[in-house]
Design an enzyme around this catalytic site. Structure first.
Site, PDB file in Angstrom:
ATOM      1  N   GLY A  88      29.686  39.073  50.140  1.00  0.00           N
ATOM      2  CA  GLY A  88      29.356  39.747  51.451  1.00  0.00           C
ATOM      3  C   GLY A  88      29.510  41.224  51.568  1.00  0.00           C
ATOM      4  O   GLY A  88      28.916  41.909  52.615  1.00  0.00           O
ATOM      5  N   LYS A 109      32.539  47.692  45.989  1.00  0.00           N
ATOM      6  CA  LYS A 109      33.206  46.673  46.966  1.00  0.00           C
ATOM      7  C   LYS A 109      33.099  47.727  48.362  1.00  0.00           C
ATOM      8  O   LYS A 109      33.776  48.731  48.591  1.00  0.00           O
ATOM      9  CB  LYS A 109      34.598  46.413  46.367  1.00  0.00           C
ATOM     10  CG  LYS A 109      35.008  45.289  47.480  1.00  0.00           C
ATOM     11  CD  LYS A 109      36.285  44.739  46.861  1.00  0.00           C
ATOM     12  CE  LYS A 109      36.992  43.983  48.009  1.00  0.00           C
ATOM     13  NZ  LYS A 109      38.317  43.749  47.392  1.00  0.00           N
ATOM     14  N   ASP A 121      29.941  43.527  58.021  1.00  0.00           N
ATOM     15  CA  ASP A 121      29.418  44.701  58.086  1.00  0.00           C
ATOM     16  C   ASP A 121      28.909  45.178  56.908  1.00  0.00           C
ATOM     17  O   ASP A 121      28.540  46.393  56.569  1.00  0.00           O
ATOM     18  CB  ASP A 121      30.086  45.904  58.885  1.00  0.00           C
ATOM     19  CG  ASP A 121      31.455  46.074  58.640  1.00  0.00           C
ATOM     20  OD1 ASP A 121      31.752  45.747  57.564  1.00  0.00           O
ATOM     21  OD2 ASP A 121      32.298  47.032  59.129  1.00  0.00           O
ATOM     22  N   GLY A 122      29.654  44.522  55.776  1.00  0.00           N
ATOM     23  CA  GLY A 122      29.479  44.896  54.533  1.00  0.00           C
ATOM     24  C   GLY A 122      30.395  46.033  53.825  1.00  0.00           C
ATOM     25  O   GLY A 122      30.094  46.633  52.856  1.00  0.00           O
ATOM     26  N   ARG A 172      35.087  48.361  41.466  1.00  0.00           N
ATOM     27  CA  ARG A 172      36.151  47.328  40.613  1.00  0.00           C
ATOM     28  C   ARG A 172      35.767  46.906  39.356  1.00  0.00           C
ATOM     29  O   ARG A 172      34.183  46.746  39.076  1.00  0.00           O
ATOM     30  CB  ARG A 172      36.208  46.140  41.496  1.00  0.00           C
ATOM     31  CG  ARG A 172      37.063  45.128  41.088  1.00  0.00           C
ATOM     32  CD  ARG A 172      37.435  44.016  41.865  1.00  0.00           C
ATOM     33  NE  ARG A 172      36.195  43.225  42.412  1.00  0.00           N
ATOM     34  CZ  ARG A 172      36.646  42.295  43.454  1.00  0.00           C
ATOM     35  NH1 ARG A 172      37.841  42.147  44.094  1.00  0.00           N
ATOM     36  NH2 ARG A 172      35.546  41.552  43.950  1.00  0.00           N
ATOM     37  N   ARG A 179      34.420  33.119  39.546  1.00  0.00           N
ATOM     38  CA  ARG A 179      35.593  32.344  40.157  1.00  0.00           C
ATOM     39  C   ARG A 179      35.347  30.820  40.138  1.00  0.00           C
ATOM     40  O   ARG A 179      34.340  30.330  40.017  1.00  0.00           O
ATOM     41  CB  ARG A 179      35.706  32.822  41.705  1.00  0.00           C
ATOM     42  CG  ARG A 179      35.436  34.357  41.968  1.00  0.00           C
ATOM     43  CD  ARG A 179      34.275  34.309  42.924  1.00  0.00           C
ATOM     44  NE  ARG A 179      34.128  35.852  43.121  1.00  0.00           N
ATOM     45  CZ  ARG A 179      34.456  36.710  43.567  1.00  0.00           C
ATOM     46  NH1 ARG A 179      35.409  36.413  44.572  1.00  0.00           N
ATOM     47  NH2 ARG A 179      34.074  37.859  43.744  1.00  0.00           N
ATOM     48  N   ASP A 244      38.070  30.982  45.935  1.00  0.00           N
ATOM     49  CA  ASP A 244      37.021  32.079  45.623  1.00  0.00           C
ATOM     50  C   ASP A 244      37.750  33.283  45.048  1.00  0.00           C
ATOM     51  O   ASP A 244      37.093  34.376  44.771  1.00  0.00           O
ATOM     52  CB  ASP A 244      36.299  32.493  47.022  1.00  0.00           C
ATOM     53  CG  ASP A 244      37.108  32.678  48.120  1.00  0.00           C
ATOM     54  OD1 ASP A 244      38.092  31.722  48.379  1.00  0.00           O
ATOM     55  OD2 ASP A 244      36.920  33.815  48.787  1.00  0.00           O
ATOM     56  N   ASN A 245      38.909  33.430  45.256  1.00  0.00           N
ATOM     57  CA  ASN A 245      39.850  34.436  44.854  1.00  0.00           C
ATOM     58  C   ASN A 245      40.708  34.176  43.568  1.00  0.00           C
ATOM     59  O   ASN A 245      41.448  34.905  43.071  1.00  0.00           O
ATOM     60  CB  ASN A 245      40.571  35.088  45.802  1.00  0.00           C
ATOM     61  CG  ASN A 245      40.077  35.636  46.910  1.00  0.00           C
ATOM     62  OD1 ASN A 245      39.006  36.129  46.596  1.00  0.00           O
ATOM     63  ND2 ASN A 245      40.722  35.376  48.172  1.00  0.00           N
ATOM     64  N   ASP A 254      41.238  40.137  44.135  1.00  0.00           N
ATOM     65  CA  ASP A 254      41.481  40.258  45.496  1.00  0.00           C
ATOM     66  C   ASP A 254      42.712  40.698  46.017  1.00  0.00           C
ATOM     67  O   ASP A 254      43.743  39.947  46.128  1.00  0.00           O
ATOM     68  CB  ASP A 254      40.999  38.744  46.067  1.00  0.00           C
ATOM     69  CG  ASP A 254      40.559  39.248  47.732  1.00  0.00           C
ATOM     70  OD1 ASP A 254      41.412  39.978  48.283  1.00  0.00           O
ATOM     71  OD2 ASP A 254      39.660  38.608  47.960  1.00  0.00           O
TER      72      ASP A 254
END
Ligand code: AMP
Ligand code: MG
Length: 470
Positions: A88, A109, A121-122, A172, A179, A244-245, A254
Site C-alpha cells: 500500500g 517504503k 496515503d502511501g 529496504r 511472504r 503478511d509480515n 516489518d
C-alpha cells in the site's frame, strides 16, 4: 560518476496477476538523511552524489532499468484473514545480484499511493523510517537474518497522523519480499495456476534444491524456527507477526511496533494494538508455528495427491516445536557459556529466566554481566541468584571456552526503546547526532563502545508502548 545499479528484475517478468506497475510519487524536497554505503557496495551500486541519491531514494527519479511495481498479497492480521492487502505504500524498484551472487530486492517504503493503498496515503513519517533503519541494521549486526536499510530520505512534505509530521522514505533491501500472504491470496481465490507459479518462483529463488511445495515448506519452517529463537535470544519482540509480515526467506521483516525489552518478562508486549498479547515475547514460537500452518494450508491447494500431502505437511508443522526448542536451547545455552548444550541445561537456563522475571532484571545486562558482581546486582533476591550462580559455576567448570562463548552471544548494546525515542525526537528537530551515535555503537553490538547506551531507562524514560507508525 552517476548512480548506477545493475537491475535484473525477475519478479516483474511474472504475469500481471502478481503485481501492479506503479511509479513512485515525486516529493517536494528530497534530502538524504542516511545512506548505507557498505550495503550499496555489496549490491554493486555506484552511488554518485547525495542529491542524486536523494532523488532516486525519495522517489523523484526512477533509475535506469528499474521496473517499479507494487506486489499483491493477503494475510491473517491478528488471526483474521484480510483478502487483499498488497504494497500500500511500498514500491519495488527491482532486483540486483549482490557480491555473493544472491538476488536482492530494492524497495521504497513510503513512496506514495498504489492500487493497494485502500484509505492510506502511501506515505511514512520520519519516526518509523529512522526506527526501521536503526533496528534492522542493529539486527543485522547482531547476526540475525533481517531485511536491511539502504537509505532514508526526508521528503520535505508534511504528512498527517492526527498531527502534521515530517515525511520520509525508507529504502529496504530483502532477499525477497515474498511472504506467507503472497501465497495465501491465490490459495484463497482458488487460483491454483498462479499459486503453482509463485511456488516455483520461490523455490528457484530461495530453495533451488527443493523438489516441490512440501520441500519449500520444510525449508521455510526451519528458517522460521531459527529466526524466532534468535529473536528471543536478544529479547526482541516483533509485535506484529501477521502472515503478511512473515517472510519466506526467514528474514525479520516489518519493523513497525517491534521492540527490544529492558526488564525481562515472558509476557512482555509493546504494541499498542496487541491487546490480547497474541504476539507477546513468550508467545512468538506459537505464532511462528501458526503462521507456518497457514503457509502449509496455502501450499496444499496445489497438490494433486491431497491426502498424502496433508500428512506430510502435518508432520512438518508438528516437527516445529522441537526445532524451535533446540534452536532456543542452542542460543540460550551459549548465553550462559555452554557451547554444546545437553540434558539439564534447559532447566538451568529456565531457572535463571524465572529469577530474572521475578525481579525484573534487565535482559541484556544480566546476561552480559554473568560471572561478575553486577549480574548479582540485577536481583533483589540475591540469595536465590547465588544458589543459581553456584549451579551455573559447576556446570561451566566443564566448558573451557565459556567466557568467549558468552561474549559472542550476549550483546553489550541493543536499540533500547527510550534511546530510539530520543533519537526520533532529535531527528524531527533536525539533529541527526543521536541517530549517528546509535548507528555507530550498534554496528559492533558485542563490543562495548558507548557505555551510556547500555544503560536501561530511568523510570521517567521508560517507553511502555510502541505504535505501528502507519
Ligand atoms: P503493515 O502494518 O506495515 O504491515 O501494513 C499492513 C498493510 O497496510 C499493508 O498492505 C500496507 O501496505 C498497508 N499500509 C500501511 N500503511 C499505509 C499507508 N500509509 N498508506 C497505504 N497503505 C498502507
Ligand atoms: Mg507489513
Amino acid at each position: 560518476m552517476d548512480f548506477k545499479a545493475s537491475f535484473d528484475n525477475t519478479f516483474a517478468r511474472l504475469p500481471d496477476a502478481f503485481f501492479t506497475r506503479v511509479t513512485p510519487t515525486p516529493v517536494k524536497a528530497p534530502r538524504l538523511l542516511a545512506f548505507n554505503f557498505d550495503l550499496a557496495k555489496e549490491l554493486g551500486i555506484e552511488t554518485g552524489d547525495a542529491d542524486g541519491l536523494a532523488a532516486i531514494f525519495g522517489g523523484n527519479e526512477v533509475p535506469q532499468n528499474a521496473t517499479p511495481l507494487a506486489q499483491l498479497y493477503a494475510g491473517h492480521q491478528f488471526g483474521n484473514y484480510t483478502a487483499k492487502l498488497g504494497d500500500g505504500r511500498a514500491i519495488l524498484l527491482g532486483e540486483v545480484l549482490d557480491s555473493n551472487g544472491i538476488r536482492r530486492d530494492i524497495q521504497l517504503k513510503g513512496a506514495g499511493r498504489t492500487p493497494y493503498s485502500r484509505g492510506g496515503d502511501g506515505r511514512a513519517w520520519l519516526g518509523p523510517v529512522l526506527r526501521e533503519y536503526v533496528m534492522s541494521e542493529a539486527m543485522h549486526a547482531l547476526g540475525i537474518p533481517t531485511t536491511r536499510a539502504l537509505a532514508a530520505v526526508a521528503t520535505g512534505e508534511d504528512i498527517y497522523r492526527e498531527i502534521a509530521l515530517p515525511g520520509a522514505v525508507l529504502t529496504r533491501v530483502a532477499t525477497s519480499h515474498l511472504r506467507v500472504g503472497s501465497f495465501q491470496v491465490f490459495a484463497h481465490r482458488a487460483q491454483v495456476e498462479e499459486l503453482a507459479q509463485l511456488t516455483a518462483y520461490a523455490i528457484a529463488r530461495h530453495d533451488p534444491e527443493a523438489e516441490g511445495p512440501m520441500d519449500l515448506l520444510r525449508a521455510v519452517c526451519a528458517r522460521q524456527a531459527e529466526l524466532v529463537a534468535a529473536w528471543m535470544s536478544v529479547g526482541f519482540i516483533h509485535g506484529v507477526m501477521n502472515t503478511d509480515n512473515c517472510s519466506i526467506s526467514g528474514e525479520t521483516i516489518d519493523y513497525g511496533p517491534c521492540a527490544f525489552m529492558d526488564d525481562f518478562h515472558m509476557g512482555r508486549v509493546f504494541s499498542s494494538i496487541d491487546r490480547q498479547g497474541r504476539y507477546a515475547f513468550g508467545n512468538q514460537p506459537n505464532m511462528a508455528i501458526w503462521n507456518m500452518a497457514q503457509f502449509a494450508t496455502a501450499l496444499l491447494q496445489q497438490m494433486d495427491d491431497k491426502d498424502s500431502a496433508v500428512d506430510e505437511a502435518t508432520a512438518i508443522i508438528h516437527a516445529m516445536p522441537d526445532q524451535i526448542e533446540a534452536a532456543w536451547l542452542e542460543r540460550f545455552a551459549a548465553k550462559i557459556g555452554i557451547a554444546a548444550p545437553r540434558e539439564g541445561d534447559t532447566v538451568l537456563v529456565q531457572n535463571l529466566l524465572d529469577l530474572m522475571q521475578k525481579d525484573g532484571a534487565d535482559f541484556t545486562n544480566t546476561f552480559r554481566a554473568l560471572g561478575t558482581d553486577s549480574a548479582r546486582d540485577q536481583f533483589s533476591d540475591r540469595d536465590a541468584f547465588d544458589v543459581w550462580a553456584r549451579a551455573h559455576q559447576l556446570r561451566i567448570a566443564q566448558e573451557p571456552d565459556a567466557p568467549a562463548v558468552m561474549a559472542a552471544a550476549n550483546p553489550a548494546v541493543i536499540p533500547r526503546n527510550h534511546r530510539m525515542e530520543q533519537m526520533i525526537q532529535a531527528a524531527v528537530a533536525g539533529d541527526m547526532a543521536p541517530f549517528e551515535r546509535l548507528m555507530k555503537a550498534l554496528a559492533t553490538p558485542y563490543v562495548e563502545t558507548d557505555a551510556e547506551l547500555s544503560k536501561p531507562p530511568a523510570p521517567s524514560e521508560v517507553i511502555p508502548a510502541t505504535f505501528c507508525g502507519t
